[in-house]
Scaffold this motif. Structure first.
Motif, PDB file in Angstrom:
ATOM      1  N   PHE A  29       0.939  -1.202   0.162  1.00  6.89           N
ATOM      2  CA  PHE A  29      -0.152  -0.030   0.019  1.00  6.89           C
ATOM      3  C   PHE A  29       0.864   1.241   0.008  1.00  6.89           C
ATOM      4  CE2 PHE A  29      -3.173   3.042   1.624  1.00  6.89           C
ATOM      5  CZ  PHE A  29      -4.139   2.863   0.863  1.00  6.89           C
ATOM      6  N   PRO A  30       2.197   1.327   0.892  1.00  6.28           N
ATOM      7  CA  PRO A  30       2.435   2.698   0.590  1.00  6.28           C
ATOM      8  C   PRO A  30       3.357   2.900  -0.397  1.00  6.28           C
ATOM      9  CG  PRO A  30       3.321   1.385   2.739  1.00  6.28           C
ATOM     10  CD  PRO A  30       2.261   0.554   1.708  1.00  6.28           C
ATOM     11  N   TRP A  31       3.704   2.086  -1.276  1.00  7.11           N
ATOM     12  CA  TRP A  31       4.239   1.823  -2.660  1.00  7.11           C
ATOM     13  C   TRP A  31       3.080   2.371  -3.689  1.00  7.11           C
ATOM     14  CZ3 TRP A  31       6.150  -2.571  -6.507  1.00  7.11           C
ATOM     15  CH2 TRP A  31       6.810  -2.105  -7.538  1.00  7.11           C
ATOM     16  N   ALA A  32       1.970   1.869  -3.626  1.00 10.08           N
ATOM     17  CA  ALA A  32       0.629   2.018  -4.474  1.00 10.08           C
ATOM     18  C   ALA A  32       0.500   3.517  -4.306  1.00 10.08           C
ATOM     19  CB  ALA A  32      -0.397   1.067  -4.033  1.00 10.08           C
ATOM     20  N   LEU A  33       0.242   4.067  -2.961  1.00  6.13           N
ATOM     21  CA  LEU A  33      -0.014   5.469  -2.766  1.00  6.13           C
ATOM     22  C   LEU A  33       1.080   6.496  -3.449  1.00  6.13           C
ATOM     23  CD1 LEU A  33      -1.037   5.554   1.266  1.00  6.13           C
ATOM     24  CD2 LEU A  33      -2.365   5.875  -0.880  1.00  6.13           C
ATOM     25  N   LEU A  34       2.265   5.987  -3.531  1.00  5.94           N
ATOM     26  CA  LEU A  34       3.401   7.059  -4.031  1.00  5.94           C
ATOM     27  C   LEU A  34       3.521   6.828  -5.431  1.00  5.94           C
ATOM     28  CD1 LEU A  34       6.290   6.256  -1.390  1.00  5.94           C
ATOM     29  CD2 LEU A  34       4.891   8.263  -1.757  1.00  5.94           C
ATOM     30  N   GLY A 110     -11.119  -1.144  -3.186  1.00  6.13           N
ATOM     31  CA  GLY A 110     -11.424   0.141  -3.765  1.00  6.13           C
ATOM     32  C   GLY A 110     -10.343   1.135  -3.937  1.00  6.13           C
ATOM     33  N   GLN A 111      -9.457   1.056  -2.727  1.00  5.44           N
ATOM     34  CA  GLN A 111      -8.209   2.083  -2.829  1.00  5.44           C
ATOM     35  C   GLN A 111      -7.385   1.770  -4.085  1.00  5.44           C
ATOM     36  OE1 GLN A 111      -9.304   0.467   0.000  1.00  5.44           O
ATOM     37  NE2 GLN A 111     -10.228   2.614   0.652  1.00  5.44           N
ATOM     38  N   TYR A 112      -7.174   0.416  -4.316  1.00  6.38           N
ATOM     39  CA  TYR A 112      -6.284   0.090  -5.454  1.00  6.38           C
ATOM     40  C   TYR A 112      -6.984   0.280  -6.754  1.00  6.38           C
ATOM     41  CZ  TYR A 112      -2.352  -2.073  -3.046  1.00  6.38           C
ATOM     42  OH  TYR A 112      -1.237  -2.238  -2.167  1.00  6.38           O
ATOM     43  N   MET A 114      -8.883   2.847  -7.645  1.00  8.94           N
ATOM     44  CA  MET A 114      -9.016   4.325  -8.013  1.00  8.94           C
ATOM     45  C   MET A 114      -7.226   4.568  -8.099  1.00  8.94           C
ATOM     46  SD  MET A 114     -11.509   5.392  -8.134  1.00  8.94           S
ATOM     47  CE  MET A 114     -11.097   7.054  -8.178  1.00  8.94           C
ATOM     48  N   ARG A 115      -6.265   3.865  -7.539  1.00 10.38           N
ATOM     49  CA  ARG A 115      -4.978   4.264  -8.006  1.00 10.38           C
ATOM     50  C   ARG A 115      -4.645   3.539  -9.473  1.00 10.38           C
ATOM     51  NH1 ARG A 115      -2.561   7.740  -6.986  1.00 10.38           N
ATOM     52  NH2 ARG A 115      -0.318   6.783  -6.796  1.00 10.38           N
ATOM     53  N   ILE A 116      -5.250   2.535  -9.786  1.00  8.70           N
ATOM     54  CA  ILE A 116      -4.953   2.162 -11.410  1.00  8.70           C
ATOM     55  C   ILE A 116      -5.443   2.768 -12.197  1.00  8.70           C
ATOM     56  CG2 ILE A 116      -4.036  -0.105 -10.481  1.00  8.70           C
ATOM     57  CD1 ILE A 116      -6.570  -1.440 -11.556  1.00  8.70           C
ATOM     58  N   GLY A 117      -6.649   3.618 -11.943  1.00  9.96           N
ATOM     59  CA  GLY A 117      -7.306   4.518 -13.078  1.00  9.96           C
ATOM     60  C   GLY A 117      -8.599   3.844 -13.126  1.00  9.96           C
ATOM     61  N   CYS A 118      -9.225   3.018 -12.397  1.00  8.01           N
ATOM     62  CA  CYS A 118     -10.669   2.652 -12.538  1.00  8.01           C
ATOM     63  C   CYS A 118     -11.714   3.797 -12.737  1.00  8.01           C
ATOM     64  CB  CYS A 118     -10.943   1.481 -11.701  1.00  8.01           C
ATOM     65  SG  CYS A 118     -10.187  -0.101 -11.961  1.00  8.01           S
ATOM     66  N   ILE A 119     -12.680   3.682 -13.339  1.00 11.00           N
ATOM     67  CA  ILE A 119     -13.661   4.711 -13.403  1.00 11.00           C
ATOM     68  C   ILE A 119     -14.974   4.184 -12.805  1.00 11.00           C
ATOM     69  CG2 ILE A 119     -14.861   6.125 -15.187  1.00 11.00           C
ATOM     70  CD1 ILE A 119     -12.538   5.771 -16.960  1.00 11.00           C
ATOM     71  N   PRO A 120     -15.041   4.938 -11.704  1.00 12.52           N
ATOM     72  CA  PRO A 120     -16.703   4.268 -10.864  1.00 12.52           C
ATOM     73  C   PRO A 120     -17.829   5.112 -11.637  1.00 12.52           C
ATOM     74  CG  PRO A 120     -15.570   6.377  -9.881  1.00 12.52           C
ATOM     75  CD  PRO A 120     -14.375   5.767 -10.889  1.00 12.52           C
ATOM     76  N   VAL A 121     -18.670   4.383 -11.584  1.00 11.06           N
ATOM     77  CA  VAL A 121     -19.996   5.118 -12.380  1.00 11.06           C
ATOM     78  C   VAL A 121     -21.358   4.516 -11.367  1.00 11.06           C
ATOM     79  CG1 VAL A 121     -19.295   4.603 -14.797  1.00 11.06           C
ATOM     80  CG2 VAL A 121     -20.598   2.819 -13.604  1.00 11.06           C
ATOM     81  N   ASP A 122     -22.179   5.549 -11.667  1.00  5.82           N
ATOM     82  CA  ASP A 122     -23.445   5.492 -10.808  1.00  5.82           C
ATOM     83  C   ASP A 122     -24.485   4.894 -11.418  1.00  5.82           C
ATOM     84  OD1 ASP A 122     -22.603   7.070  -8.430  1.00  5.82           O
ATOM     85  OD2 ASP A 122     -22.510   8.865  -9.795  1.00  5.82           O
TER      86      ASP A 122
END
Length: 242
Positions: A29-34, A110-112, A114-122
């Motif tokens: 996770f620390p690497w993923a945040l950076l 969920g956190q990962y 968003m970090r890889i660029g997934c696009i959430p839709v309603d």
């Protein structure tokens, strides 16, 4: 192998799979945040673990067929279970999914995402939801990668008919990129619900690209025909009969 023993093996496999998700996710996770590279590395490590452990724990081997794209394309895939997500992501260099917004609140996942660029839709009124989805995709285009969408909008069990939704056609028109259809038979072995994982060979197949610029109706018809025909062939190969 008896059915009861296979069920027990499947249960242990699932418990260890989610344990691995937590361990890998927290450790990286620390690497993923950076770095988005770190986020992708964490996701790919998890995918590799699932494919490796499924083979020896429940006898479920996995195979990627066709030519996975490496450039900027739209990927439109048949969705039968969590396994096809794992196989597609493991096969492309920078996959990012159109996903339900509720998944943002799933711990680690969920956190990962968003970090890889997934696009959430309603989910909502069809017209408003599609308009917002196209706008969100346009904003997400700033991050290069392979945009993955499931045209039927949800997991569909083998042998069940479900319509292809117009959202995939709207995105195809908006991004103006080639679309790579993807077929699968994973649901024969790894169902949408339940514990049992069956032995065999689960396949994801990347089909020849559909060129950009087709009229929306022509694209939707071609996409559905090619994905369903190829998926039916893969399921028949796996021993599934409608």
């Amino acid at each position: 192998m008896s059915g009861a023993l296979q069920w027990v093996r499947s249960l242990i496999f699932i418990v260890l799979m989610y344990t691995a998700m937590a361990v890998i996710g927290i450790a990286l996770f620390p690497w993923a945040l950076l770095s988005r590279r770190g986020a992708r590395a964490g996701c790919k490590a998890f995918c590799a673990y699932v494919r490796w452990s499924a083979a020896w724990m429940v006898g479920l081997r996995t195979e990627i067929r066709g030519t996975p794209p490496t450039g900027e394309v739209l990927i439109a895939a048949k969705h039968q279970s969590f396994l096809d997500i794992i196989l597609i992501f493991s096969a492309v260099p920078a996959g990012k999914f159109i996903m339900k917004r509720e998944l943002l609140w799933t711990p680690i996942l969920g956190q990962y995402a968003m970090r890889i660029g997934c696009i959430p839709v309603d989910r909502g009124k069809k017209g408003a939801a599609i308009k917002k989805m196209v706008a969100d995709v346009a904003r997400g285009a700033e991050m290069p990668g392979q945009l993955i969408i499931y045209p039927q909008g949800t997991r569909v069990a083998p042998g069940v008919a479900a319509p292809y939704k117009i959202g995939s056609g709207a995105i195809y028109a908006a991004v103006q990129q080639d679309c790579v259809p993807v077929a699968t038979n994973v649901g024969v072995f790894w169902p949408r619900h339940g514990i049992l994982r069956k032995p065999g060979t689960a396949v994801v197949e990347f089909l020849p690209p559909i060129e950009a610029g087709l009229p929306r109706a022509a694209f939707m018809e071609r996409l559905e025909t090619e994905v369903e025909t190829a998926s039916d062939a893969l399921m028949k190969e796996a021993g599934f009969a409608r």
